[in-house]
Motif scaffolding. Structure first.
Motif, short mmCIF file in Angstrom:
data_model
loop_
_atom_site.label_atom_id
_atom_site.label_comp_id
_atom_site.label_asym_id
_atom_site.label_seq_id
_atom_site.Cartn_x
_atom_site.Cartn_y
_atom_site.Cartn_z
N GLY A 89 0.81 -1.21 0.00
CA GLY A 89 0.00 0.00 0.00
C GLY A 89 0.85 1.26 0.00
O GLY A 89 0.51 2.25 -0.66
N ARG A 90 1.95 1.22 0.73
CA ARG A 90 2.88 2.35 0.72
C ARG A 90 3.47 2.56 -0.67
O ARG A 90 3.53 3.70 -1.17
N TYR A 91 3.87 1.46 -1.29
CA TYR A 91 4.46 1.55 -2.63
C TYR A 91 3.45 2.07 -3.64
O TYR A 91 3.77 2.90 -4.50
N ALA A 92 2.19 1.59 -3.53
CA ALA A 92 1.16 2.03 -4.47
C ALA A 92 0.81 3.50 -4.25
O ALA A 92 0.58 4.24 -5.22
N GLY A 93 0.74 3.93 -2.98
CA GLY A 93 0.39 5.32 -2.70
C GLY A 93 1.46 6.30 -3.14
O GLY A 93 1.14 7.38 -3.65
N ILE A 94 2.72 5.94 -2.95
CA ILE A 94 3.81 6.82 -3.35
C ILE A 94 3.89 6.90 -4.87
O ILE A 94 4.20 7.96 -5.44
N ASN A 95 3.61 5.77 -5.55
CA ASN A 95 3.63 5.73 -7.02
C ASN A 95 2.21 5.75 -7.60
O ASN A 95 1.90 4.99 -8.51
N ASN A 181 -4.76 4.60 0.79
CA ASN A 181 -5.63 5.75 1.02
C ASN A 181 -5.12 6.63 2.15
O ASN A 181 -5.39 7.84 2.18
N ASN A 182 -4.38 6.03 3.10
CA ASN A 182 -3.86 6.82 4.22
C ASN A 182 -2.61 7.60 3.84
O ASN A 182 -2.40 8.72 4.34
N ILE A 183 -1.77 7.02 3.01
CA ILE A 183 -0.47 7.65 2.75
C ILE A 183 -0.56 8.76 1.70
O ILE A 183 0.28 9.68 1.70
N ILE A 205 11.75 10.91 3.79
CA ILE A 205 10.43 11.56 3.74
C ILE A 205 9.33 10.51 3.63
O ILE A 205 8.30 10.60 4.31
N ASN A 206 9.54 9.51 2.81
CA ASN A 206 8.55 8.44 2.67
C ASN A 206 8.38 7.67 3.97
O ASN A 206 7.28 7.22 4.31
N ARG A 207 9.47 7.51 4.70
CA ARG A 207 9.40 6.79 5.98
C ARG A 207 8.58 7.59 6.99
O ARG A 207 7.80 7.01 7.77
N ILE A 208 8.74 8.91 6.98
CA ILE A 208 7.95 9.76 7.88
C ILE A 208 6.47 9.67 7.53
O ILE A 208 5.60 9.53 8.41
N ALA A 209 6.16 9.74 6.25
CA ALA A 209 4.76 9.64 5.81
C ALA A 209 4.18 8.27 6.14
O ALA A 209 3.01 8.16 6.53
N TYR A 210 5.00 7.24 6.02
CA TYR A 210 4.54 5.88 6.29
C TYR A 210 4.19 5.71 7.77
O TYR A 210 3.16 5.12 8.12
#
Length: 294
Positions: A89-95, A181-183, A205-210
């Motif tokens: 989900g993190r990978y899909a949200g970032i991309n 949906n959260n990220i 930055i992605n780690r903080i958002a995650y």
């Protein structure tokens, strides 16, 4: 209840034998409030009654034997699906709005809506009945000695792969969609833009958002424990896995109310324990909670 069925069928029962059976099964004709307080007293002493289907086995003894297998399936499958689902989900949200995002979303929605019992039958047929790669049922091989030894551990893991795979595949979609949906709002938030102006690397930055986006999924994690304990009933029955689910199906077929009641009690306890675990984990993921508690 068996006495009622016999009486409805026209059978005559000796009163002495009837009282003896009622005493052995724990059947009481006392007022409801007295039965309730007696139940609380027995519950405090660990007495959940006597199973009807497995008479004269106590319910507590059956749960003591079956619960570890169910907890092993539930904890393993939830941990795996939670980790993989949130990462996807993190990978899909970032991309987002890319082919990779679309592929992950379609897979997640398909698996989230796919019936668990249908998938269990498909996996069992492909990998066990037709393929012969994994055993058809059971929790361990009959040729190994039960205990904390390497052959038994390997056999238990080998027998649990298909049930765990079924639960993971059917539950991973919710984690993926929830994290995505959260990220997305977090990636576009002001604190992320501020982090970019500070010169932080993209991975930081992605780690903080995650970490900020995973908090709602932690709440769902506590709820999924109880749902998984009750939902694993079908998988354990299909794979003949000797957990709570297999005993639950037998109890329902046999009208074994003491055993059914004991299993539901275990599900409630699992939900409460899951909520307690999540409350502790919140402190690790959200520094604001730690600061408020100090």
């Amino acid at each position: 209840m068996y006495l009622s069925i016999l009486k409805q069928g026209g059978a005559s029962i000796n009163p002495i034998y009837e009282h003896q059976l009622e005493a052995e099964y724990g059947i009481s004709h006392a007022p409801m409030y007295i039965q309730y307080f007696q139940y609380l007293k027995d519950l405090a002493n660990g007495n959940l009654g006597v199973s009807i289907a497995f008479f004269p086995e106590p319910v507590s003894s059956i749960l003591r034997e079956a619960l570890p297998w169910t907890l092993y399936l539930v904890i393993s499958s939830i941990a795996i699906s939670f980790f993989i689902g949130n990462r996807l989900g993190r990978y899909a949200g970032i991309n987002r709005n890319t082919v990779k995002d679309l592929s992950i979303d379609l897979f997640s929605m398909f698996m989230a809506s796919f019936p668990a019992f249908v998938l269990a039958f498909i996996i069992l047929d492909v990998f066990s009945v037709s393929g012969g790669v994994f055993p058809i049922g059971g929790a361990y091989s009959s040729t190994v000695n039960i205990g904390f030894n390497l052959p038994f551990i390997i056999s238990a893991i080998y027998h649990s792969i298909l049930p765990i795979l079924t639960i993971v595949l059917t539950s991973i979609g919710g984690w993926v969609l929830g994290m995505r949906n959260n990220i997305i709002p977090n990636v576009n938030s002001d604190f992320i833009k501020f982090s970019e102006t500070l010169g932080l690397r993209k991975e930081q930055i992605n780690r903080i958002a995650y970490r900020n986006a995973i908090l709602p999924n932690l709440t769902g994690f506590s709820m999924s424990i109880g749902l998984s304990v009750s939902g694993v009933i079908i998988e354990e029955s299909i794979f003949s896995y000797p957990g709570v689910g297999l005993y639950m199906m037998t109890a329902i077929d046999s009208l074994d109310y003491p055993l059914i009641q004991g299993i539901f009690l275990m599900v409630i306890i699992a939900v409460l324990v899951g909520n307690a675990i999540v409350d502790i984990l919140y402190g690790f993921f959200d520094p604001r909670i730690r600061e408020e508690g100090e």
